[in-house]
Structure formats: C-alpha cells, structure tokens
Design a protein around this motif. Structure first.
Motif, PDB file in Angstrom:
ATOM      1  N   GLU A 269     -21.493  -1.319 -39.213  1.00  0.00           N
ATOM      2  CA  GLU A 269     -21.942  -0.634 -40.263  1.00  0.00           C
ATOM      3  C   GLU A 269     -20.996  -0.599 -41.494  1.00  0.00           C
ATOM      4  O   GLU A 269     -22.108  -0.849 -42.945  1.00  0.00           O
ATOM      5  CB  GLU A 269     -21.868   1.027 -40.204  1.00  0.00           C
ATOM      6  N   ASP A 270     -19.788  -1.361 -41.609  1.00  0.00           N
ATOM      7  CA  ASP A 270     -18.997  -1.371 -42.802  1.00  0.00           C
ATOM      8  C   ASP A 270     -19.208  -2.772 -43.097  1.00  0.00           C
ATOM      9  O   ASP A 270     -19.511  -2.935 -44.412  1.00  0.00           O
ATOM     10  CB  ASP A 270     -17.506  -1.015 -42.514  1.00  0.00           C
ATOM     11  N   THR A 271     -18.486  -3.630 -42.403  1.00  0.00           N
ATOM     12  CA  THR A 271     -18.962  -5.538 -42.568  1.00  0.00           C
ATOM     13  C   THR A 271     -19.486  -5.625 -41.611  1.00  0.00           C
ATOM     14  O   THR A 271     -18.946  -6.627 -40.477  1.00  0.00           O
ATOM     15  CB  THR A 271     -17.634  -5.657 -42.806  1.00  0.00           C
ATOM     16  N   PRO A 272     -20.773  -6.049 -41.570  1.00  0.00           N
ATOM     17  CA  PRO A 272     -21.988  -6.719 -40.683  1.00  0.00           C
ATOM     18  C   PRO A 272     -21.800  -8.255 -40.905  1.00  0.00           C
ATOM     19  O   PRO A 272     -22.066  -9.068 -40.186  1.00  0.00           O
ATOM     20  CB  PRO A 272     -23.584  -6.437 -41.657  1.00  0.00           C
ATOM     21  N   LYS A 273     -21.108  -8.572 -41.973  1.00  0.00           N
ATOM     22  CA  LYS A 273     -20.731 -10.475 -41.704  1.00  0.00           C
ATOM     23  C   LYS A 273     -19.595 -10.555 -42.196  1.00  0.00           C
ATOM     24  O   LYS A 273     -19.035 -10.039 -43.404  1.00  0.00           O
ATOM     25  CB  LYS A 273     -21.931 -11.253 -42.893  1.00  0.00           C
TER      26      LYS A 273
ATOM     27  N   LYS B  62     -18.980 -18.575 -40.359  1.00  0.00           N
ATOM     28  CA  LYS B  62     -19.935 -17.694 -40.687  1.00  0.00           C
ATOM     29  C   LYS B  62     -20.015 -16.686 -39.877  1.00  0.00           C
ATOM     30  O   LYS B  62     -20.983 -16.738 -38.745  1.00  0.00           O
ATOM     31  CB  LYS B  62     -20.786 -17.818 -40.981  1.00  0.00           C
ATOM     32  N   ILE B  63     -19.625 -15.031 -39.466  1.00  0.00           N
ATOM     33  CA  ILE B  63     -19.337 -14.375 -38.261  1.00  0.00           C
ATOM     34  C   ILE B  63     -20.238 -13.392 -38.692  1.00  0.00           C
ATOM     35  O   ILE B  63     -20.230 -12.805 -39.549  1.00  0.00           O
ATOM     36  CB  ILE B  63     -18.193 -13.400 -38.710  1.00  0.00           C
ATOM     37  N   THR B  64     -21.077 -13.697 -37.161  1.00  0.00           N
ATOM     38  CA  THR B  64     -22.576 -11.507 -37.698  1.00  0.00           C
ATOM     39  C   THR B  64     -21.579 -10.963 -36.928  1.00  0.00           C
ATOM     40  O   THR B  64     -21.540 -11.244 -35.200  1.00  0.00           O
ATOM     41  CB  THR B  64     -23.546 -12.678 -37.644  1.00  0.00           C
ATOM     42  N   VAL B  65     -21.684  -9.874 -37.000  1.00  0.00           N
ATOM     43  CA  VAL B  65     -21.502  -8.557 -36.137  1.00  0.00           C
ATOM     44  C   VAL B  65     -22.305  -7.820 -35.830  1.00  0.00           C
ATOM     45  O   VAL B  65     -23.627  -7.903 -36.302  1.00  0.00           O
ATOM     46  CB  VAL B  65     -20.723  -7.954 -36.929  1.00  0.00           C
ATOM     47  N   LEU B  66     -22.005  -8.459 -34.193  1.00  0.00           N
ATOM     48  CA  LEU B  66     -23.723  -7.453 -33.509  1.00  0.00           C
ATOM     49  C   LEU B  66     -22.966  -5.935 -32.776  1.00  0.00           C
ATOM     50  O   LEU B  66     -22.143  -5.895 -32.520  1.00  0.00           O
ATOM     51  CB  LEU B  66     -23.383  -8.660 -31.857  1.00  0.00           C
ATOM     52  N   ASP B  67     -24.011  -6.016 -31.570  1.00  0.00           N
ATOM     53  CA  ASP B  67     -24.259  -4.191 -31.608  1.00  0.00           C
ATOM     54  C   ASP B  67     -24.150  -4.857 -30.368  1.00  0.00           C
ATOM     55  O   ASP B  67     -24.554  -5.043 -29.912  1.00  0.00           O
ATOM     56  CB  ASP B  67     -24.872  -3.321 -32.290  1.00  0.00           C
ATOM     57  N   VAL B  68     -23.572  -3.332 -29.480  1.00  0.00           N
ATOM     58  CA  VAL B  68     -23.176  -3.223 -27.548  1.00  0.00           C
ATOM     59  C   VAL B  68     -23.430  -4.326 -26.796  1.00  0.00           C
ATOM     60  O   VAL B  68     -22.236  -5.256 -27.705  1.00  0.00           O
ATOM     61  CB  VAL B  68     -25.303  -2.211 -27.188  1.00  0.00           C
ATOM     62  N   ASN B  69     -23.595  -4.971 -26.159  1.00  0.00           N
ATOM     63  CA  ASN B  69     -23.564  -5.491 -24.756  1.00  0.00           C
ATOM     64  C   ASN B  69     -22.059  -5.716 -24.537  1.00  0.00           C
ATOM     65  O   ASN B  69     -21.684  -6.839 -25.142  1.00  0.00           O
ATOM     66  CB  ASN B  69     -24.252  -6.331 -24.835  1.00  0.00           C
TER      67      ASN B  69
ATOM     68  N   SER C  22     -19.871  -9.004 -31.202  1.00  0.00           N
ATOM     69  CA  SER C  22     -19.959  -7.113 -31.174  1.00  0.00           C
ATOM     70  C   SER C  22     -19.338  -6.672 -31.028  1.00  0.00           C
ATOM     71  O   SER C  22     -18.446  -6.740 -31.705  1.00  0.00           O
ATOM     72  CB  SER C  22     -20.786  -7.512 -29.352  1.00  0.00           C
ATOM     73  N   GLU C  23     -19.658  -6.050 -31.653  1.00  0.00           N
ATOM     74  CA  GLU C  23     -18.618  -4.824 -32.375  1.00  0.00           C
ATOM     75  C   GLU C  23     -18.292  -4.354 -31.020  1.00  0.00           C
ATOM     76  O   GLU C  23     -17.028  -3.313 -31.431  1.00  0.00           O
ATOM     77  CB  GLU C  23     -19.238  -3.485 -33.437  1.00  0.00           C
ATOM     78  N   SER C  24     -18.716  -4.275 -30.411  1.00  0.00           N
ATOM     79  CA  SER C  24     -18.142  -3.584 -28.884  1.00  0.00           C
ATOM     80  C   SER C  24     -16.791  -4.028 -28.417  1.00  0.00           C
ATOM     81  O   SER C  24     -16.254  -4.283 -27.466  1.00  0.00           O
ATOM     82  CB  SER C  24     -18.927  -2.859 -27.769  1.00  0.00           C
ATOM     83  N   ARG C  25     -16.426  -5.304 -28.832  1.00  0.00           N
ATOM     84  CA  ARG C  25     -15.807  -6.088 -28.799  1.00  0.00           C
ATOM     85  C   ARG C  25     -13.648  -5.335 -29.254  1.00  0.00           C
ATOM     86  O   ARG C  25     -14.240  -5.170 -30.630  1.00  0.00           O
ATOM     87  CB  ARG C  25     -15.480  -7.552 -29.488  1.00  0.00           C
ATOM     88  N   GLN C  26     -13.305  -5.965 -27.812  1.00  0.00           N
ATOM     89  CA  GLN C  26     -12.115  -5.032 -28.334  1.00  0.00           C
ATOM     90  C   GLN C  26     -10.933  -6.199 -28.847  1.00  0.00           C
ATOM     91  O   GLN C  26     -11.458  -7.115 -29.248  1.00  0.00           O
ATOM     92  CB  GLN C  26     -11.063  -4.795 -26.516  1.00  0.00           C
ATOM     93  N   PRO C  27      -9.990  -5.236 -29.211  1.00  0.00           N
ATOM     94  CA  PRO C  27      -8.654  -6.296 -30.101  1.00  0.00           C
ATOM     95  C   PRO C  27      -8.455  -7.077 -29.160  1.00  0.00           C
ATOM     96  O   PRO C  27      -8.014  -6.660 -28.207  1.00  0.00           O
ATOM     97  CB  PRO C  27      -8.535  -5.277 -30.682  1.00  0.00           C
TER      98      PRO C  27
END
Length: 824
Positions: free
Chosen positions: A203-207, A229-236, A143-148
């Motif tokens: 939005e910048d790099t979905p994969k 193969k990393i897919t970036v998910l949104d929210v949760n 998820s894109e919300s994951r923190q560094p």
C-alpha cells in the motif's frame, strides 16, 4: 611482446637468456611468442628470422613463407627485416571463445634445402568486452508477506573475456528495502540474489525500481547494467522450495531425443491451490538451451529434445523455476549444471600439403616430401590421433610436432623400376572403437640421367657390295636408354679416326637422330675389303652419358674388272703376238701362251680361254687350253695348211655377268730348214736376251731356295714366339693369301697379284695373291719336251717343276712381290 630490450645489465642478461631459450626452441622446431588481442596492424611480434637462425639475405631466395591452417592472414613476416608482425585484427574471443589458452600455430617453411619450423603465438586477452546482463529490464514479483532476509535469485551478467578481465563485482543503487547477495560456489559460479532487508508494504510502495551494475576486473574496468522492476504482491506467504539449490548431472553427447536428464522437485507448505506447483525454465535462458531440452511442468522431468554435441558445448547451466498457484503466486529457483560427456563421434581430419613433388630419383634419404597435419574434434583419448603409412613404400612418416607429420624419403628411389607411388596415409584416433580417415598421396619420381644408351650387340657385321651409289643406306644402329624425356633422347655420331691416309668421315656418315649409316662414296673391294669403325650413342642428359658399338663393314666383290692381257715380251705387231712354227711339228706342240690377269677376286677373277672360229668357217689346226691359255697344234701340219694363221683368243672371267678380253696371235708356218735360219737371223738380237734368261733361270732358282729357307725359319721363329707370348690382335695387318681352286680341273693357276687394304682404322696394306687351276697334267715334264721349247717355255717348265716339289700354300706365301709373275 616476447623479446624486449632495456639499457641495463639485468635486461641484457634477461635478453641473453631469452635468446638461448629461442635457440633451443629452434633446435626443437618450435618458437613461442605472445601478442595481445586487438593489436594494431604492424604491431611487432618477434624477430622470427633471427630466432630461427636464418640470414635475412636468404629469406627470398629460399622462399621463406608462413602458413597457418585456419588463421594464415592474421600474422605476416616482413621479408626485408625478418620481423613477424600483426597483419589483421585478432579477436581472442572469436578465435578461442572462453578457453583459457589461445594460440595461433604457424608453420614456417623454407626451401633449398627444405626446412619446417613450428611457431606458436599466444594471444593474450585484453579487457575489450563489457559485462552483459541477459535482460535490460528484469521484472520481479515479491509478496508483501515475505519476511526480511528472503532471497530472490537473479541472473548474473556474463563477460566474454577471461581471467581477471572476467571477474565481476556487483553494486546496487542505494535503497532501504533491498541489498545484493553474491555467493561463489565450488564451481566458481557466482550466484546473484536480491535480499529483502525490511518488510514491504504494497500500500505504501507498490513498485520499486533498482539499478544493478556489474563491474569487471580489467584495467580500465568496464561495466554493464540491468534495471529491476519489482512489483509488490499480496498474501500467499509460503513459496515453493527445491530439495537442492544445484543439481549436477552428466549426459553423454548424441543422447537420443526423450532421454531423461534429471528430475527436479520442489515442495510448498501451503495448502490447496497455493500448494500446487508448476515447473518452468527461467525466462533468462538462451534460445539454444531451450531448443535442446524439455521440462515437464507437472513432474519436473528435464529430457533431451535436440542434438547434444560435446564439440559445440561442453556444459549447460539450466535455471528452473517452481511456481505455486496461489494468489499472488510464489516461486523458487534451482540450477541444473549439466556436464556433457564426450564420445568418439568425430573422424580425424587429414590435411596434406605437398612441398617437393615430383621427387628426383637421386634424392638423399630423409628428404621431406610433404607436410601432414591431423586433428580430431573429440577430446581426451578420443582426440589423440596417430598416423600410419601404407603400403610398404620407400617413405616413412616422422612426427615433427603435436599433430604434425613429415613424409620423408626412407630408402633410395629408382625411376626405371617404379616411376610413381600411390601412398595412403591413415589417421586413427584413440577412441573405442577407434575412428580413422585416409588420404591418398601421389608421389611421382622424376628422372635423372643415370642410364647410358645401350646397344643390343657390342659389334655388328655388315656386308656391302662394292660400287654402291654415293649416300646409300647400309645399316641402322639403335640404342635404347632406360631414362625418360631428354635423358632418353639419343643422338648418334661417328668415332672419328684415320683410315689409311683419309679420315673415316670421308667414307661413311651416321644420321644423328635415326642412327642410319650411309656410305658417302662408292666402295671399292680392290681398294678396301673391310672397314671397321665405331658409332657413339649419347643421350641429352646433363651430364650426357654414352656408349659405343663397333661396325665391321665387309665390301663384297663385284665383277667390275675385265681380264687384262699381259704384254708380250718379244715380237708382236700392233699388240698381236707373232710366232714361227715349223711345218714338221706334230700334234700337241705348244705354239704360244696367252697371259691375262683380272683385278677382281674369287670367281670374278677365274679366267678361261676360248679360241674363236676362223673366218669363213675354215678349220684351223690349233686349240687353246681352257684354263692355261696355251695354244697348241691339234694335228700334224702339212703342206695344204695356210702359211699364216690369225688366231683370236677370247679371255673370259667367271663373274656374273662375265667380262671378256681378246688376244690376237699371228702364227706363221715355215719349213723346217727355215726355222733355224730365222732363229739365226734373230740371233744377233736374241743372244743377249737368251743369255740373260739363262742367268735369270739360275738366279730365280737360287732366290726361290733362299726365300723358302727364310720362310721356314720365320715360321719356326713365329711358332716359338706364339707359344711363349700371349696372343695380341691389331686393327690392321696383312691379310691371308687366298687360294681359289677349280673344281673342274683340280689344279691351279695364277691370275693376278695386287695390293689390297683391310682396315679397321690405320694400318699397313696387305697383299692378296689369287691363283686358279691350269689344265696341265700333274706329271713331270720330260727332258725331250724341254729341249724342243724355246727359252721362255724352258724357264716356265723349270718354275713349274719347282712348284710341283713345294706345297701350294708355301708358294703363295713367298710370292709377295711388287711386279706380276708370269706362269707358263
């Protein structure tokens, strides 16, 4: 390799130390070599013959061979130079899997005498296996919300090698968003994770496409790769979190289906559907693990659904994933380390390799009969196996090496007592309760020639009638040998010796196989009364054994000799006896005496005399004594009696059938005055004989007295010697004089003197005097009668008077002369 050579003093010292070590290992029955896996065919392993102290020249004659229970074709020995070399491809991973120790156990066997050595060849690992990832392409959703700093667990690579060859390092393609995190826990398990370095922007790099490389520690190093193969998910923005990262659990093998292994638990800080968690196995898990365990997706309970076998796998590593139902879903991972606890569920295995069967009954103690190897797939005490032997037999088990036993001879064998043994070898493990397995061993005892043929008697007595047909069977000897096969094959032969002047084999023979004794020629009782000889029985063993038996063959007399008439001393025409008888004689006057002998013995030589009737039925005034042969008048003669009488006397023995002879006596009746005249006419020719007879009378009496005195002296001397010296027996000697008496008359008469041989070998002939009873009365002969008889009758009467004064047995003893003696 274990042994190497260097041209420097240090290397030589090292080589000497290694040789001493090898010598000590040979003494203990074990050598140790090492070889790298994947070595080429013919690769040198070790000088096994030299290290075992065996000469190269004796490898082939002593049947040098190498055996291995499971890997007999991997290594081989060159019998020309005694070198152990690699025969076929050795794959350590195929032999031992991931076990840290990997060895090939060899049994080196040589015969004559039998020796067994144990050789252990360690297989060293080489870096021949590259690291392998479970998946070539790994899909990862973040998820894109994951923190560094967020960490995402990954399945690491595996390497089939061991040691440094399996130590893996990882590298990641250069990227600004991710870095690899490798952690090693106390179980030496590397935990591979992907760590987020900066925030993702779908939005910048979905994969994102990353390449992870695993590098092992071998030389040269080998690598393996997997693509992420990393897919970036949104929210949760909150992922589930497990209570523990690693769960350690112990499970008994053979646990029934449905047995609860462990319950994993994860929590999610979100609310609503984002908090609902579903459990699942990681997609990287092997199919074998998935077939043995079940995970409840709701409560996180892991249970058994397949066969759990410690011998198949000692541990399992289960990756569990907890995923919430948010959009996008978020997940967390934990590892369940499952240790399988062994139970005693495997029966020991027995392998028996017979080496020296059958066993000779004279084999020395500690002779190795068979080799026995045992194994148990269990571990610990459950896999510790001990062997025992039943029932109580002359063998024992000797432990030669770990899980190896030798069946050896413990006490002497006797095939004649027990020809075969059925042994039961029991292998029992140390589990509780213990398990066992049995194997039967049939040990046959081979015969050696240790028993000589034995006769049922030491001596046999055989009776054979004389005049037997040549080649007739007279007896069968039989000896029994307790051995077997050719050692019990008995053959018979004569013990050759001399019988008088002839060889024993001219009289009898024995059939070599049947033991039948044959008379090769007709036997003559008058020549040979007893034939004593030995028959030898020998077996066909090496060396042969034998024994002897004595046969005493008594030749029984048959009536095969007719009476023989003694020639008259004076007068006679054509073999007839002529006698002149005065007409004035009265009844009972002895006219003549017929003398005959018979060469037979016993009743066959007992003679009787009969006077045949005259021609025309005329009665004659004479009779003959039944047993004396004396012809006498039955009445006083008168003028009417014929002047000449031809008397026919039949001499008959008592054999069955009886044999006869005929004597003719011519009796001339003369007037009383003519008898002296006739005597005077013959006086010129008779004076000399009459004087000679008078002299013989005197000489005979003197000789009889001298011989009697000598006999008495000899008997006294013999009795004294017999009392003072131990008795000895000889094979041959003079036989005892035989006295055969008539039951009808009760007195005796002489029939014939002859020489007979009674021999059991070589010896002097013996004499046998046969005598029978005459019909004379036992009263003394009157002086008047002596004066009336002629000179022959007078001599006969004096000899008869002498016999009346001496015992009959004494008379027979000294009458051992070479010419017949006439008794009147």
């Amino acid at each position: 390799m274990l042994f190497s050579w260097r041209e420097d003093p240090g290397a030589q010292c090292l080589l000497l130390s290694l040789l001493l070590l090898a010598a000590s290992e040979v003494g203990s029955g074990q050598l140790h070599y090492s070889v790298s896996e994947e070595a080429k065919h013919g690769t040198f392993v070790g000088r096994i013959a030299q290290d075992l102290g065996l000469e190269l020249a004796e490898l082939v004659p002593r049947l040098f061979r190498v055996a291995s229970k499971r890997h007999g074709d991997l290594l081989e020995v060159n019998l020309q130079n005694g070198i152990l070399f690699v025969n076929s491809r050795i794959d350590r991973e195929e032999l031992c899997g991931r076990s840290a120790e990997c060895s090939i156990h060899l049994e080196v066997i040589v015969d004559r005498p039998l020796q067994v050595f144990h050789v252990e060849v360690e297989v060293k690992d080489i870096n021949d296996n590259a690291p392998v990832f479970p998946m070539a392409v790994k899909n990862l959703f973040i998820s894109e919300s994951r923190q560094p700093g967020s960490r995402f667990s990954l399945e690491g690579a595996s390497d089939a090698d061991i040691g440094t060859n399996s130590l893996l390092t990882y590298s990641l393609d250069s990227t600004e968003y991710f870095t690899l995190d490798v952690k090693r826990n106390d179980e030496e398990i590397k935990s591979l994770g992907l760590v987020l370095k900066k925030n993702l922007n779908r939005e910048d790099t979905p994969k994102h496409y990353l390449l992870i490389t695993a590098i092992d520690g071998g030389k040269p190093e080998l690598t393996g790769t997997t693509q992420l193969k990393i897919t970036v998910l949104d929210v949760n923005d909150n992922a589930p979190a497990f209570e523990r990262t690693i769960y350690k659990v112990r499970l008994l093998e053979n646990a029934p289906n449905g047995t609860l292994v462990v319950t994993v638990n994860a929590t999610d800080l979100d609310e609503g559907v984002n908090k609902d968690i579903a459990y699942s196995f990681n997609t990287d898990m092997s199919a074998d693990t998935l077939s043995k365990f079940h995970l409840d997706p709701v409560n996180g309970q892991i249970s058994v659904k397949g066969n759990i076998d410690f011998e198949e796998s000692k541990s399992y590593e289960i990756q569990v994933e907890a995923t919430d139902k948010g959009n996008p879903p978020m997940s967390d991972h934990c590892t369940v380390l499952l240790e399988i606890v062994d139970i005693n569920d495997n029966v020991p295995e027995l392998v028996i390799q017979s080496l020296s069967l059958p066993v000779l009954e004279d084999s020395p103690l500690s002779t190795v009969i068979a080799l026995i190897s045992v194994s148990d797939r269990d571990s610990g005490v459950n896999g510790q196996v001990t062997c025992s032997l039943t029932p109580h037999v002359p063998f024992k088990l000797v432990s030669t090496f770990k899980n190896y036993y030798s069946l050896v001879l413990d006490s002497p064998l006797d095939r004649e007592s027990v020809s075969a043994y059925e042994l039961v070898v029991t292998a029992r493990d140390g589990g509780s309760p213990s398990l066992w397995a049995t194997a039967s061993v049939s040990v046959e005892v081979a015969d050696v020639n240790d028993n000589a043929p034995a006769f049922s008697q030491s001596e046999y007595t055989v009776f054979v009638k004389e005049n037997n047909p040549p080649g007739c069977h007279i007896f069968t000897v039989s000896a029994r040998d307790a051995d077997a096969q050719e050692n019990a094959l008995v053959s018979y032969s004569l013990v050759e010796r001399r019988v008088g002047e002839r060889a024993l084999s001219s009289y009898v023979s024995v059939h070599a196989e049947s033991g039948k004794v044959y008379a090769l020629q007709p036997l003559d009782h008058e020549e040979l009364e007893l034939l004593q000889f030995q028959v030898s029985a020998r077996d066909a063993g090496v060396p042969p054994l034998g024994s002897n038996v004595t046969l005493q063959v008594f030749v029984l007399d048959e009536n095969d000799n007719a009476p023989a008439l003694l020639m008259p001393r004076v007068g006679g025409i054509g073999g007839a006896v002529s006698e002149l008888v005065p007409r004035s004689v009265g009844a009972g006057h002895v006219v003549a005496k017929v003398r005959a002998v018979d060469a037979d013995s016993g009743y066959n030589a007992w003679l009787s005399y009969e006077l045949q009737p005259g021609t025309g039925g005329a009665r004659i005034p004479f009779r003959v004594g039944l047993y004396t042969g004396e012809i006498s008048t039955t009445r006083a003669l008168d003028e009417v009696d014929a002047p000449r009488h031809r008397l026919l006397v039949l001499v008959k023995d008592h054999g069955e059938p009886s044999l006869t002879a005929t004597a003719t006596v011519l009796v001339s009746l003369v007037e009383s005055g003519q008898a002296p005249k006739a005597s005077s006419q013959a006086s010129a020719g008779a004076t000399g004989p009459e004087a000679a007879l008078v002299d013989v009378n005197v000489y005979l009496i003197v000789a009889i007295c001298a011989v009697s005195s000598l006999l008495v002296l000899t008997l006294l001397l013999y009795t004294a010697l017999r009392c003072s010296a131990p008795p000895t027996e000889g094979d041959c000697g003079p036989g005892k004089p035989t006295l055969v008496c008539s039951s009808a008359v009760g007195s005796w008469s002489y029939s014939q003197q002859r020489q007979q041989r009674v021999c059991s070998g070589e010896g002097l002939p013996k004499t046998d005097l046969m005598a029978f009873s005459p019909s004379l009365p036992p009263c003394p002969i009157s002086r008047d009668r002596e004066e009336k008889q002629d000179v022959d009758v007078d001599l006969s009467a004096k000899v008869s008077n002498f016999y009346l004064f001496f015992p009959k047995c004494l008379c027979f003893s000294f009458l051992n002369v070479s010419t017949p003696l006439e008794i009147h």
